[in-house]
Design an enzyme around this catalytic site. Structure first.
Site, mmCIF file in Angstrom:
data_model
loop_
_atom_site.group_PDB
_atom_site.id
_atom_site.type_symbol
_atom_site.label_atom_id
_atom_site.label_comp_id
_atom_site.label_asym_id
_atom_site.label_seq_id
_atom_site.Cartn_x
_atom_site.Cartn_y
_atom_site.Cartn_z
ATOM 1 N N LYS A 95 -32.523 -66.369 36.230
ATOM 2 C CA LYS A 95 -31.326 -65.525 36.272
ATOM 3 C C LYS A 95 -30.336 -65.921 37.368
ATOM 4 O O LYS A 95 -29.137 -65.745 37.219
ATOM 5 C CB LYS A 95 -31.734 -64.059 36.424
ATOM 6 C CG LYS A 95 -32.372 -63.528 35.137
ATOM 7 C CD LYS A 95 -32.288 -62.036 35.054
ATOM 8 C CE LYS A 95 -32.669 -61.548 33.668
ATOM 9 N NZ LYS A 95 -34.138 -61.643 33.422
ATOM 10 N N GLU A 117 -25.783 -54.641 35.612
ATOM 11 C CA GLU A 117 -26.827 -53.778 35.060
ATOM 12 C C GLU A 117 -28.164 -54.443 35.331
ATOM 13 O O GLU A 117 -28.224 -55.660 35.519
ATOM 14 C CB GLU A 117 -26.629 -53.614 33.550
ATOM 15 C CG GLU A 117 -27.202 -54.742 32.674
ATOM 16 C CD GLU A 117 -26.522 -56.104 32.859
ATOM 17 O OE1 GLU A 117 -25.385 -56.123 33.359
ATOM 18 O OE2 GLU A 117 -27.134 -57.133 32.508
ATOM 19 N N SER A 381 -39.787 -69.137 32.155
ATOM 20 C CA SER A 381 -38.549 -68.526 32.672
ATOM 21 C C SER A 381 -38.696 -67.857 34.028
ATOM 22 O O SER A 381 -37.719 -67.750 34.771
ATOM 23 C CB SER A 381 -38.003 -67.517 31.657
ATOM 24 O OG SER A 381 -38.998 -66.565 31.309
HETATM 25 C C1 LIG Z 1 -34.726 -61.341 32.235
HETATM 26 C C2 LIG Z 1 -35.818 -62.271 31.928
HETATM 27 C C3 LIG Z 1 -36.020 -62.775 30.608
HETATM 28 C C4 LIG Z 1 -35.213 -62.344 29.421
HETATM 29 O O1 LIG Z 1 -33.852 -62.577 29.476
HETATM 30 P P1 LIG Z 1 -33.153 -63.716 28.635
HETATM 31 O O2 LIG Z 1 -31.699 -63.458 28.816
HETATM 32 O O3 LIG Z 1 -33.584 -63.558 27.194
HETATM 33 O O4 LIG Z 1 -33.590 -65.008 29.192
HETATM 34 C C5 LIG Z 1 -37.035 -63.698 30.406
HETATM 35 N N1 LIG Z 1 -37.843 -64.092 31.412
HETATM 36 C C6 LIG Z 1 -37.683 -63.637 32.680
HETATM 37 C C7 LIG Z 1 -38.597 -64.125 33.741
HETATM 38 C C8 LIG Z 1 -36.679 -62.709 32.971
HETATM 39 O O5 LIG Z 1 -36.536 -62.252 34.230
#
Ligand SMILES: *Cc1c(COP(=O)(O)O)cnc(C)c1O
Length: 394
Positions: A95, A117, A381
């Site tokens: 993010k 948000e 992610s």
């Molecule tokens: C917020 C988040 C997501 C989901 O958000 P996307 O916009 O779909 O990427 C996925 N993995 C992690 C670790 C997150 O913090």
């Protein structure tokens, strides 16, 4: 000179990916978004911006994130799996790529105050971090339920100098936090809204896509350096769709690369118990854009459920609705239980505790790649520190 084009912008002039997207907002916001889009296009066409953005990504975020050949997981599944380590970024997920980019845009446009948000707090923390770095005032809107559940992230945001506003409306979750942030945004013209995923009205899906596309650009170079060819497939988890499109964007034109996304399947494919938007949803205008949404017979958005807060959202970014429609990407639900098992598995066999969101991608890999012997890039992610308290360790 006004620049109106950039090779990485894939929307038409009205902000649509195929039939999905657009900007369905009050007139006052439409004007603001036109100015925002023009400034964004000008900025990304400037070499000096690219240089500044990359400096922060490299020296502050810690990029490039490694592409790690996960030998033990590969052996376990029977396929060659590389993990794109977004979990190693500063603040623990992808993010931050987007919030640094958007704060640079806000700064360039003369803003000194931002809002955001947040669901579990990951995007809120990433925004609070970037706001601290650039000395901006920051207010984060968070549903009351999330606020009470995610005290550690609330405290992190406060330590970083942000105000955190607990939203008492509706179900007191992410959807209500977005509504509250949009409401505040309409009433306060001097505020920049840092949106956290590739969702919402044009130009946000394109802005977030652009800042996250660094994931795919790096991964493409890294896999070619290691394997001397493109991967057979890609896998990412999908909430709004930002980490997924960040990886996918570099490979969409490579027709031989298969692409899979893991939706938050929750407790099964039943309205109210799932966040598998593309598996169960229908098209409607929702939070400023025309996309696929989990909805009841009357066309009202239905509360979603996923064990992973980042996937727990009834909508999805318009580009994903389009990629689903043209069948370029396969969207497959992964249940809460499957994700918990995958989180434990990766922790035990690789020594990497993934975020519960990312564990959905690991579970999907285990499901679809069994003994396939493919080369796959799996987008990890985020890291799982935020989730460990809720998982029993045996
Ligand atoms: C917020 C988040 C997501 C989901 O958000 P996307 O916009 O779909 O990427 C996925 N993995 C992690 C670790 C997150 O913090």
């Amino acid at each position: 000179m006004t620049t109106t084009q950039h090779p990485e912008i894939k929307v038409d002039e009205k902000g649509f990916f195929g039939q999905f997207g657009g900007s369905f907002v009050p007139e006052i916001l439409n004007d603001k978004f036109k100015v925002l889009y023009t400034n964004f296009l000008e900025m990304i066409n400037e070499p000096s911006f690219e240089k500044e953005f990359m400096m922060y990504l490299n020296d502050y975020v810690g990029r490039p994130s490694p592409l790690y050949y996960a030998q033990n997981l590969s052996k376990y599944i029977g396929s060659k799996i590389y993990l794109k380590r977004e979990d190693l970024n500063h603040t623990g997920a992808h993010k931050i790529n987007n919030t640094i980019g958007q704060i640079l845009l806000a700064k360039r446009m003369g803003y000194t105050e931002v809002i955001a948000e947040t669901g579990a707090g990951q995007h809120g923390v990433a925004t609070a971090t970037a706001a601290a770095l650039f000395g901006m005032k920051c207010t984060v809107f968070m549903g009351r339920t999330d606020y009470d559940r995610q005290m550690m992230n609330v405290n992190r945001m406060k330590l970083l100098g942000s105000d955190v506003f607990a939203v008492e409306q509706g179900d007191k979750g992410l959807k209500d936090a977005v509504d509250a942030a949009l409401g505040y945004f309409i009433e306060h013209p001097k505020v920049y809204y840092v949106l956290g995923s590739a969702v919402g009205p044009h130009p946000y899906p394109s802005i977030v896509r652009y800042f996250q596309s660094i994931i795919g650009k790096e991964a493409r170079q890294q896999i070619i350096a290691k394997e001397n060819r493109l991967p057979d497939s890609l896998i990412a988890c999908i909430g709004g769709g930002s980490n997924a499109i960040g990886l996918f964007s570099a490979f969409l034109d490579d027709k031989d690369v298969k692409i899979y996304a893991a939706e938050g399947g929750g407790e099964g494919l039943i309205l109210g118990k799932t966040a598998a938007t593309l598996s169960l949803g229908k098209a409607m205008v929702f939070q400023g854009s025309y996309s696929i949404v989990l909805q009841d017979e009357n066309g009202n958005a239905v509360k979603s459920h996923s064990i992973a807060a980042g996937l727990d959202y009834p909508g999805i970014g318009p580009e994903h609705a389009h990629l689903h429609n043209i069948k370029r990407v396969q969207y497959i639900p992964v249940t809460d239980n499957e994700a918990v098992e995958a989180l434990k598995l990766l922790s035990k066999i690789e020594g990497i505790i993934p975020a519960m969101e990312s564990a959905h991608a690991v579970a999907l890999a285990a499901k679809i790649l069994k003994n396939k012997n493919e080369i796959t890039i799996l987008n990890l992610s985020g890291r799982g520190d935020k989730d460990v308290e809720r998982i029993s360790a045996d």
